[in-house]
Design an enzyme around this catalytic site. Structure first.
Site, short mmCIF file in Angstrom:
data_model
loop_
_atom_site.label_atom_id
_atom_site.label_comp_id
_atom_site.label_asym_id
_atom_site.label_seq_id
_atom_site.Cartn_x
_atom_site.Cartn_y
_atom_site.Cartn_z
N GLN A 134 -4.36 -16.88 -6.12
CA GLN A 134 -4.31 -17.62 -7.39
C GLN A 134 -3.55 -18.93 -7.21
O GLN A 134 -2.34 -18.91 -6.96
CB GLN A 134 -3.59 -16.76 -8.44
N GLY A 135 -4.23 -20.04 -7.35
CA GLY A 135 -3.60 -21.35 -7.18
C GLY A 135 -3.28 -21.99 -8.52
O GLY A 135 -3.93 -22.97 -8.91
N TYR A 136 -2.30 -21.44 -9.23
CA TYR A 136 -1.89 -21.99 -10.51
C TYR A 136 -0.61 -22.83 -10.33
O TYR A 136 -0.61 -24.03 -10.55
CB TYR A 136 -1.61 -20.87 -11.52
N SER A 137 0.51 -22.15 -9.95
CA SER A 137 1.82 -22.82 -9.95
C SER A 137 1.92 -23.95 -8.95
O SER A 137 1.33 -23.90 -7.87
CB SER A 137 2.92 -21.81 -9.61
N SER A 169 0.69 -16.01 -3.99
CA SER A 169 0.82 -14.68 -3.37
C SER A 169 -0.33 -14.43 -2.39
O SER A 169 -1.49 -14.60 -2.75
CB SER A 169 0.81 -13.58 -4.42
N GLU A 252 -4.37 -11.12 -16.53
CA GLU A 252 -3.26 -10.94 -15.58
C GLU A 252 -2.08 -10.26 -16.29
O GLU A 252 -1.48 -9.33 -15.78
CB GLU A 252 -2.84 -12.31 -15.01
N GLU A 376 10.97 -15.10 -21.09
CA GLU A 376 11.39 -16.10 -22.09
C GLU A 376 10.17 -16.82 -22.67
O GLU A 376 10.07 -17.04 -23.89
CB GLU A 376 12.33 -17.16 -21.46
C1 LIG Z 1 6.23 -12.10 -7.54
C2 LIG Z 1 5.62 -13.40 -7.97
C3 LIG Z 1 4.32 -13.69 -7.62
C4 LIG Z 1 3.75 -14.91 -8.00
N1 LIG Z 1 2.47 -15.18 -7.58
C5 LIG Z 1 1.89 -16.33 -7.94
C6 LIG Z 1 0.56 -16.63 -7.51
O1 LIG Z 1 -0.07 -15.85 -6.80
N2 LIG Z 1 0.02 -17.81 -7.87
C7 LIG Z 1 0.68 -18.69 -8.66
O2 LIG Z 1 0.08 -19.72 -8.98
N3 LIG Z 1 1.95 -18.47 -9.07
C8 LIG Z 1 2.57 -17.30 -8.72
N4 LIG Z 1 3.86 -17.04 -9.11
C9 LIG Z 1 4.60 -18.08 -9.85
C10 LIG Z 1 4.87 -17.71 -11.31
O3 LIG Z 1 3.72 -17.77 -12.08
C11 LIG Z 1 5.96 -18.68 -11.80
O4 LIG Z 1 7.13 -18.36 -11.07
C12 LIG Z 1 6.24 -18.55 -13.28
O5 LIG Z 1 5.15 -19.03 -14.03
C13 LIG Z 1 7.52 -19.30 -13.70
O6 LIG Z 1 7.48 -20.64 -13.28
P1 LIG Z 1 8.67 -21.30 -12.42
O7 LIG Z 1 8.96 -20.37 -11.27
O8 LIG Z 1 8.26 -22.70 -12.10
O9 LIG Z 1 9.94 -21.27 -13.34
P2 LIG Z 1 10.34 -22.36 -14.43
O10 LIG Z 1 9.17 -22.69 -15.27
O11 LIG Z 1 11.05 -23.48 -13.74
O12 LIG Z 1 11.38 -21.55 -15.29
C14 LIG Z 1 12.73 -21.32 -14.87
C15 LIG Z 1 13.45 -20.58 -15.99
O13 LIG Z 1 13.43 -21.37 -17.19
C16 LIG Z 1 12.84 -20.64 -18.25
N5 LIG Z 1 12.03 -21.51 -19.09
C17 LIG Z 1 11.15 -22.45 -18.68
N6 LIG Z 1 10.57 -23.05 -19.75
C18 LIG Z 1 11.10 -22.46 -20.86
C19 LIG Z 1 10.91 -22.62 -22.25
N7 LIG Z 1 10.04 -23.51 -22.74
N8 LIG Z 1 11.63 -21.83 -23.09
C20 LIG Z 1 12.51 -20.91 -22.63
N9 LIG Z 1 12.75 -20.72 -21.30
C21 LIG Z 1 12.04 -21.47 -20.43
C22 LIG Z 1 11.96 -19.60 -17.59
O14 LIG Z 1 11.72 -18.50 -18.43
C23 LIG Z 1 12.79 -19.25 -16.37
O15 LIG Z 1 13.76 -18.29 -16.69
C24 LIG Z 1 4.48 -15.85 -8.75
C25 LIG Z 1 5.80 -15.55 -9.10
C26 LIG Z 1 6.37 -14.35 -8.72
C27 LIG Z 1 7.80 -14.07 -9.10
#
Ligand SMILES: Cc1cc2nc3c(=O)[nH]c(=O)nc-3n(C[C@H](O)[C@H](O)[C@H](O)COP(=O)(O)OP(=O)(O)OC[C@H]3O[C@@H](n4cnc5c(N)ncnc54)[C@H](O)[C@@H]3O)c2cc1C
Length: 392
Positions: A134-137, A169, A252, A376
């Site tokens: 999955q190429g989202y983040s 992942s 998902e 959150e």
């Molecule tokens: C085990 C695992 C597998 C993953 N696999 C994939 C994958 O296969 N493909 C993919 O694309 N991504 C993947 N991810 C990424 C995942 O989708 C992101 O980590 C997630 O969406 C959070 O984004 P971030 O890490 O950039 O955190 P951030 O967005 O930077 O957030 C950091 C903190 O700030 C809080 N926060 C941010 N914005 C707000 C708001 N508006 N209000 C309140 N709090 C807020 C968040 O809740 C968090 O606690 C994976 C993550 C994990 C942990």
């Protein structure tokens, strides 16, 4: 509604099919990454039983029981699928195949894919022949997913894709990636994204594993350097990929939430705590009360998931409620594993050994409440879009 008699006959059919086809070695209920087959071109079966189980289940359409038979499924009704899953649980069978193709891309293709795309990709997913990631983040687009900057330039018959994804992942093990790509920069951010399917073997796609403190590397950084993506590999309309992305996320989140309904193999938390921690700590009244509360909440979560599945079946869609299921399921899973840790005392610190890997399991539940959207962010969706509360 299917009649009781026909479901009874279906149960008998499934019971004898499973008896004949599910190898004994696949009846230990293990659902860890090393126990379950993920399929794909790079997959190495851990045993002949694992290979046979995938082959037999996919030949019968049972890796994707609800999908139409023309796309490799068994075409089961929801009631039949429930019977099949109950019969699997009765013999403690492992799922024959797990994949992001089954739980994420497949449902999105069934909703948005063209008949040609569905005929091409879905049967391969059902047979475990393609492994998807999955190429989202991206480094600047996690919770704020619509900020993706990976861009696709229109070159007539293809897009030229450049950019970077993160936390992908198993990208290093995947054959294809479904990715969000910015194809129009001059419109509001949600409106310029397309959902593209990209072959990981294409020139210009590279992955770099991210090593965790444990030494494991379940995620990667994924780079696109002048990758040519044919126009036929878009799902949904150009610049309307956000609709596909959101729909996929509901699936998902629903998939992740199901971890909250209980320990694998339907084991009761109290029994697991007693077995792992021994009698004295299982007799602790505070722990016992917390375990009971957790089990009751798990039951309620399971029933709520069932209710939403019924609503989806009736065409009402789960939509934003998937945020509630994801929040409930993952927070509950954290509570459950914290209780197991408390019951086990210092034994719980063992990372990977004869008494198990409780610390690793407990830490994994924390990732659960981040992946697919953090707790959150789920609460914000609930507040705004489900409860209609005003923003700050
Ligand atoms: C085990 C695992 C597998 C993953 N696999 C994939 C994958 O296969 N493909 C993919 O694309 N991504 C993947 N991810 C990424 C995942 O989708 C992101 O980590 C997630 O969406 C959070 O984004 P971030 O890490 O950039 O955190 P951030 O967005 O930077 O957030 C950091 C903190 O700030 C809080 N926060 C941010 N914005 C707000 C708001 N508006 N209000 C309140 N709090 C807020 C968040 O809740 C968090 O606690 C994976 C993550 C994990 C942990």
């Amino acid at each position: 509604m299917q009649g009781e008699d026909s479901l009874k006959a279906f149960r008998a059919e499934m019971r004898s099919w499973l008896e004949e086809n599910c190898p004994q070695q696949m009846r230990d209920g293990r659902i860890t990454d090393d126990a379950i087959c993920w399929g794909g071109k790079n997959w190495t079966f851990s045993s002949e039983s694992q290979r046979l189980w995938l082959e037999r289940a996919s030949a019968r359409g049972l890796t994707v029981p609800r999908w139409p038979t023309e796309y490799g499924g068994a075409g089961l009704s929801r009631a039949e699928e429930k019977v099949f899953l109950e019969e699997m649980e009765r013999i403690n069978a492992r799922p024959p195949l797990k994949s992001f193709g089954i739980s994420m891309l497949g449902p999105a293709l069934l909703q948005f894919g063209t008949p040609e795309q569905n005929r091409h990709y879905l049967p391969q997913i059902a047979r475990g022949e393609i492994r998807w990631c999955q190429g989202y983040s991206e480094p600047g687009a996690g919770s704020d997913l619509a900020s993706v900057q990976t861009r696709g330039e229109d070159k007539g018959d293809h897009w030229l894709v450049n950019g970077q994804k993160i936390w992908t992942s198993y990208a290093d093990k995947a054959d294809w990636i479904f990715a969000l790509v910015r194809t129009d920069r001059d419109v509001p951010k949600h409106k310029g994204i397309s959902f593209l399917l990209i072959d990981m073997g294409d020139p210009g796609v590279t992955t770099r594993p991210i090593r965790l403190i444990s030494g494991a590397s379940p995620f990667c950084e994924t780079f696109f350097d002048n990758v040519k993506v044919p126009k036929g590999q878009i799902v949904g309309e150009e610049n309307r990929g956000w609709d596909v992305a959101k729909y996929l996320l509901t699936h998902e989140r629903e998939m992740i939430s199901s971890g909250g309904t209980g320990l694998s193999g339907g084991r009761a938390l109290g029994a697991v705590m007693a077995q792992m921690a021994g009698e004295p700590s299982a007799q602790d009244p505070t722990l016992r009360a917390a375990a009971i509360r957790c089990e009751v909440d798990a039951l309620a979560t399971g029933l709520t998931i069932e209710r939403y599945k019924d609503m989806a079946e009736a065409g009402k869609g789960v939509g934003n409620a998937s945020a509630m299921l994801k929040y409930m399921g993952t927070e509950l899973n954290k509570r459950r594993h914290e209780l197991i840790m408390s019951a086990c005392g210092s034994d719980a610190l063992e990372w990977d050994g004869p008494v198990g890997n409780r610390a690793a399991d407990w830490l994994r539940t924390k990732a659960n409440s981040i992946e697919g959207g953090t707790s959150e962010v789920m609460l914000t969706i609930l507040a705004r879009r489900v409860l209609g509360l005003p923003g700050s």
